[in-house]
Design an enzyme around this catalytic site. Structure first.
Site, PDB file in Angstrom:
ATOM      1  N   LYS A  25      77.710 -40.972  -5.857  1.00 27.84           N
ATOM      2  CA  LYS A  25      78.521 -42.016  -6.496  1.00 27.84           C
ATOM      3  C   LYS A  25      77.590 -43.151  -6.886  1.00 27.84           C
ATOM      4  CE  LYS A  25      82.501 -45.097  -5.873  1.00 27.84           C
ATOM      5  NZ  LYS A  25      81.813 -46.383  -6.070  1.00 27.84           N
TER       6      LYS A  25
ATOM      7  N   SER B 293      77.881 -44.108  -2.283  1.00 28.88           N
ATOM      8  CA  SER B 293      77.910 -45.465  -2.833  1.00 28.88           C
ATOM      9  C   SER B 293      76.818 -46.350  -2.218  1.00 28.88           C
ATOM     10  CB  SER B 293      79.310 -46.053  -2.625  1.00 28.88           C
ATOM     11  OG  SER B 293      79.477 -47.242  -3.347  1.00 28.88           O
TER      12      SER B 293
ATOM     13  N   ASP C 220      62.544 -44.017  -2.752  1.00 26.23           N
ATOM     14  CA  ASP C 220      61.687 -44.380  -3.872  1.00 26.23           C
ATOM     15  C   ASP C 220      60.521 -45.260  -3.450  1.00 26.23           C
ATOM     16  OD1 ASP C 220      63.318 -42.946  -5.530  1.00 26.23           O
ATOM     17  OD2 ASP C 220      63.849 -44.610  -6.854  1.00 26.23           O
TER      18      ASP C 220
END
Length: 383
Positions: free
Chosen positions: A317, A292, A303
């Site tokens: 998740k 999460s 990224d």
């Protein structure tokens, strides 16, 4: 008394009939086409009232109907929260709760103690890191998710909970009875790495409302001690409060998106980093227990290319739950959106893959993942 009960049942039937009508107006033709199914809801309530062998409170019927609606979604993250569970969830978000003082993760099929916190019931009863929890109050814990386990272990101060423990070196599981106390556990631990030049280490156990501020304060403290490179440990962190994760990511990104929140109905939102990042080499530790909000942080770091991820693939998740308060102290936790990484990768049921894959045995004496992270950080700082 009997007349009052009949009157309540009558009102309940009228309420359900009105509810069916209201739902049909809201949803329109799709649900109207299934009016017979909605009519069956009223019919079932009527049959329970008139034919069921045992006495049942009308309130129980209403709560059961609500639970049934949510369970029909077939979404393990959307759930009706009774008063007790809703209160426990609010305490968890605030970071203070009635519990036993133990951090758990999933290893294999079982919940495993990652860390007992000092001066808590778990520490006093000699619960140890590596202990496997096979049952909670005699409820089997095999394949139980951490959220359910946490809810079972938490409760009002002064009440008791029994854990069944399987420990390495002991043949059979054994019970441990614990009495819940008020637990206020810091979610962040930071230190300078011993025998390493200018290396800092921060471990985040979960994300509460205070975690973002705790991390910022810890970063300032470690920079004051000469930190020039950081290992950020998110292993076995089950997630939690979204805004705290965003605040932490913002410390490492100078610009660009942190996370995209993708709603079903056109109100998508992107959280962007603000200038003035913490400019230093970074390595992030992750594993299957990182979920999460942990994955929001890890995915953004990966990224943006501002750090190296070490460990194993995260839990996966990638959906967001909103908690709605209901009457009588109850609540509804409902999946309302999905989140995407800065490059718009959907990691739900996929996880975030580390840049450097290092497995870690549960019973290993050495922390190979941390050793690898320190080696990589050492190389980054030297270049």
């Amino acid at each position: 008394m009997k007349r009052d009960s009949l009157a309540f049942w009558g009102k309940l039937t009228i309420v359900l009939a009105s509810l069916v009508f209201a739902i049909m107006l809201l949803v329109g033709g799709t649900l109207a086409a299934n009016y017979k199914g909605l009519g069956n809801l009223i019919k079932v309530v009527t049959l329970v009232k008139s034919q069921y062998l045992f006495e049942i409170a009308p309130e129980q019927i209403v709560e059961g109907a609500i639970k049934g609606v949510v369970e029909s979604l077939d979404d393990p993250y959307s759930t009706y929260l009774d008063k007790k569970t809703f209160s426990a969830l609010q305490e968890q978000i605030r970071g203070s709760f009635g519990g036993i003082g133990v951090l758990v993760g999933v290893k294999g099929h079982y919940l495993t103690v990652v860390k007992p916190f000092p001066n808590t019931p778990a520490a006093e009863k000699d619960i140890r890191a590596g202990d496997m929890i096979t049952a909670i109050d005699n409820k089997p814990a095999k394949d139980m998710d951490t959220e359910t386990a946490v809810n079972l272990m938490r409760g009002p101060v002064g009440t008791s909970v029994e854990l069944t423990i399987l420990r390495e070196g002991r043949k059979d599981p054994f019970p441990v009875q614990l009495t819940r106390e008020e637990i206020s556990v810091p979610t962040v631990e930071g230190k300078m790495v011993p025998k390493e030049d200018h290396m800092g280490y921060i471990m985040i156990s979960q994300f509460t409302e205070n975690t973002g501020d705790e991390v910022v304060k810890t970063l300032v403290d470690l920079k004051g001690q000469g930190m020039k490179g950081l290992v950020l440990d998110l292993r076995d962190n089950p997630g939690g409060e979204l805004n705290s994760a965003i605040k932490i990511v913002d410390q490492f990104l100078d610009e660009g998106p942190i996370v995209h929140i993708d709603f079903r109905i056109g109100r998508d939102h992107t959280f962007n980093a603000e200038p003035d990042k913490l400019n230093m080499p970074l390595v992030v530790l992750v594993n299957k227990g990182s979920a999460s909000a942990s994955e929001i942080l890890a995915g953004a770091i990966k990224d943006a290319g501002v750090g190296t991820l070490v460990g194993t693939k995260t839990f996966g998740k990638g959906i967001v739950q909103t908690v709605f308060p209901l009457d009588s102290g109850a609540g509804l936790k409902l999946t309302t959106a999905r989140y995407l990484t800065p490059k718009k990768n959907d990691i739900h049921k996929k996880g975030v893959a580390p840049d450097v894959v290092i497995d870690q045995e549960v019973t290993a004496q050495e922390d190979k993942q941390l050793d690898t992270a320190l080696r990589i950080l050492r190389e980054k700082m030297a270049s």
